[in-house]
Write a protein that holds these residues in place. Sequence first.
Motif: not given
Length: 279
Positions: A81-86
């Motif tokens: 569930r990581l956001p794109k930048d992370q």
Amino acid sequence: MAESNGTPLLEVSGATKIYKKGKESTKALDDVDLVLSGSPATITTIAGESGSGKTTLADTILGFTKLTDGTVRYRGQDIQRLPKDQRLEYRREVQAVFQDPFGVYNPFYKIRHIFDVAIKRFRLASNDNAARDLIEDALSVVGMRGDEVLDKHPHQLSGGQRQRMMVARAYLLKPRLIVADEPVSMVDASLRAMILDIMLRLRDEHAISFLYITHDLSTAYQIGDDICILYRGEIVERGDTQRVIDDPQHSYSKLLISSIPVPDPDVVWDTSAVTYEGN
Ligand code: ADP
Ligand code: MG
């Protein structure tokens, strides 16, 4: 990615993986918990015989395989569930080294391409000179030079050169964690010693942690800080490597450890001879 105090670099909780194929199902991982603090950098060994779930665990941590149950957290965040930048940061900071990386390289491209792609994807250099310096620096860490390998194709390198290249590519990205799945199983003894030595240097001089996956406990004894003994998808024993190998508590660990070769060059350690029928 923010790193709050006390949040471990990697945290695997209740990891369970069931492979289903028709009516058959295999429980490759069974409620595995694993924490790597990341600071100080350490080498954590996952040891177990063939089929015990080592690669499934590695692939899960690398995000290649989805768990049936449980989570993998990187810096406190569920990797699914990581956001794109992370996600990009996780992709850069967690690198893989496989048994023989030959299969992952497109034979059509020269070695240079592997490095160029990584530099571009993660925007590691602002111009060609900076990129060249990064590549030379990474190759020098594994004792290689660009003019030896960059204009060759993967099949023109020896297995040992390919393996060192894979480590160089991982190092180039300045990772925090390298998941190394049987990295020295297919190389000869002198090269094995060299690669293990590179891992120790990366830990000590560059603060890179390793998840070192092996069926060979003698190499774990040489480099591992902590060890987890995996048996049929379960961690049956864990602790300081020296302690576990010198004084194993679980009956399976005892059996596995009793099969480490005595220092006799004529005796080859063969885990396939190990049979264990339960506690
Ligand atoms: P190891 O790396 O320790 O040899 P693996 O993680 O590769 O173990 O395999 C663990 C178990 O899961 C084995 O019984 C294996 O046959 C099974 N397994 C692994 N990958 C798959 C897959 N893609 N589909 C079905 N079963 C699999
Ligand atoms: Mg494997």
